[in-house]
Write a protein that holds these residues in place. Structure first.
Motif, PDB file in Angstrom:
ATOM      1  N   ASP A  97      -6.224   1.803   7.098  1.00 54.54           N
ATOM      2  CA  ASP A  97      -5.484   2.854   7.800  1.00 54.54           C
ATOM      3  C   ASP A  97      -5.335   2.534   9.290  1.00 54.54           C
ATOM      4  O   ASP A  97      -4.262   2.709   9.873  1.00 54.54           O
ATOM      5  N   ALA A  98      -6.404   2.051   9.909  1.00 52.72           N
ATOM      6  CA  ALA A  98      -6.369   1.723  11.337  1.00 52.72           C
ATOM      7  C   ALA A  98      -5.408   0.563  11.611  1.00 52.72           C
ATOM      8  O   ALA A  98      -4.629   0.598  12.568  1.00 52.72           O
ATOM      9  N   LEU A  99      -5.441  -0.456  10.760  1.00 53.42           N
ATOM     10  CA  LEU A  99      -4.562  -1.612  10.953  1.00 53.42           C
ATOM     11  C   LEU A  99      -3.102  -1.257  10.694  1.00 53.42           C
ATOM     12  O   LEU A  99      -2.209  -1.723  11.408  1.00 53.42           O
ATOM     13  N   CYS A 100      -2.849  -0.439   9.693  1.00 47.67           N
ATOM     14  CA  CYS A 100      -1.475  -0.021   9.407  1.00 47.67           C
ATOM     15  C   CYS A 100      -0.903   0.802  10.560  1.00 47.67           C
ATOM     16  O   CYS A 100       0.262   0.650  10.917  1.00 47.67           O
ATOM     17  N   THR A 101      -1.715   1.636  11.138  1.00 49.06           N
ATOM     18  CA  THR A 101      -1.282   2.427  12.288  1.00 49.06           C
ATOM     19  C   THR A 101      -1.011   1.525  13.491  1.00 49.06           C
ATOM     20  O   THR A 101      -0.014   1.691  14.184  1.00 49.06           O
ATOM     21  N   ALA A 102      -1.886   0.551  13.715  1.00 49.20           N
ATOM     22  CA  ALA A 102      -1.766  -0.326  14.881  1.00 49.20           C
ATOM     23  C   ALA A 102      -0.548  -1.245  14.801  1.00 49.20           C
ATOM     24  O   ALA A 102       0.079  -1.525  15.822  1.00 49.20           O
ATOM     25  N   CYS A 103      -0.201  -1.710  13.609  1.00 47.61           N
ATOM     26  CA  CYS A 103       0.890  -2.687  13.500  1.00 47.61           C
ATOM     27  C   CYS A 103       2.098  -2.156  12.741  1.00 47.61           C
ATOM     28  O   CYS A 103       2.993  -2.921  12.412  1.00 47.61           O
ATOM     29  N   LYS A 104       2.122  -0.869  12.443  1.00 50.43           N
ATOM     30  CA  LYS A 104       3.230  -0.232  11.729  1.00 50.43           C
ATOM     31  C   LYS A 104       3.505  -0.902  10.387  1.00 50.43           C
ATOM     32  O   LYS A 104       4.649  -1.144  10.016  1.00 50.43           O
ATOM     33  N   GLY A 105       2.433  -1.187   9.664  1.00 46.72           N
ATOM     34  CA  GLY A 105       2.549  -1.779   8.341  1.00 46.72           C
ATOM     35  C   GLY A 105       2.402  -0.733   7.260  1.00 46.72           C
ATOM     36  O   GLY A 105       2.074   0.423   7.527  1.00 46.72           O
ATOM     37  N   GLU A 106       2.645  -1.149   6.031  1.00 42.44           N
ATOM     38  CA  GLU A 106       2.514  -0.266   4.869  1.00 42.44           C
ATOM     39  C   GLU A 106       1.260  -0.654   4.095  1.00 42.44           C
ATOM     40  O   GLU A 106       1.082  -1.822   3.757  1.00 42.44           O
ATOM     41  N   PRO A 107       0.398   0.303   3.790  1.00 40.65           N
ATOM     42  CA  PRO A 107      -0.764  -0.014   2.954  1.00 40.65           C
ATOM     43  C   PRO A 107      -0.320  -0.270   1.521  1.00 40.65           C
ATOM     44  O   PRO A 107       0.473   0.488   0.973  1.00 40.65           O
TER      45      PRO A 107
END
Length: 101
Positions: A63-73
Motif C-alpha cells: 500500500d505504501a509503495l503503490c501510494t508513493a509511485c502511483k502503481g496498482e497493487p
C-alpha cells in the motif's frame, strides 16, 4: 483501477518474474521508492519481497509503495508482492497488453 481479469493476467505474468525489490529492517525508504520507480520505468510489473526483519507487513508495504509511485497493487502472497504501473514510454513490443472486460 484493475479489473479481476486484468489482475489475474498480471498474476500469471508475475509467476515467472524474478523478485527484484527487497524491503528490509528500515521499511519503505526513499531508496526503496527510487529503486521501484527505476524498475517501473523499464518494466511495467515489479515483484518484491518483505524480509522477516521488516517493521511492516507485506500488505502495508504494498500500500505504501503503490501510494508513493502511483502503481496498482496486483497481489500479496506470504512475504511477496506485485506492483503494476502502465508505462507508455517503453517499446510497444515490451508493453503489457491488458485484457478488456
Amino acid at each position: 483501477m484493475l479489473t479481476s481479469r486484468q489482475r489475474a493476467q498480471l498474476r500469471g505474468l508475475a509467476n515467472s518474474a524474478e523478485t527484484i525489490l527487497h524491503v528490509g529492517k528500515n521499511g519503505v525508504t526513499e531508496t526503496v521508492i527510487q529503486q521501484l520507480e527505476e524498475s517501473l520505468a523499464v518494466q511495467e510489473i515489479v515483484k518484491g519481497k518483505v524480509l522477516e526483519n521488516a517493521p511492516m507487513s507485506p500488505r502495508e508495504v504494498l500500500d505504501a509503495l503503490c501510494t508513493a509511485c502511483k502503481g496498482e497493487p496486483v497481489q500479496v502472497i506470504g512475504s511477496k508482492f506485485v506492483i503494476y504501473r502502465a508505462n507508455k514510454k517503453i517499446d510497444k513490443d515490451k508493453r503489457i497488453r491488458l485484457v478488456k472486460d
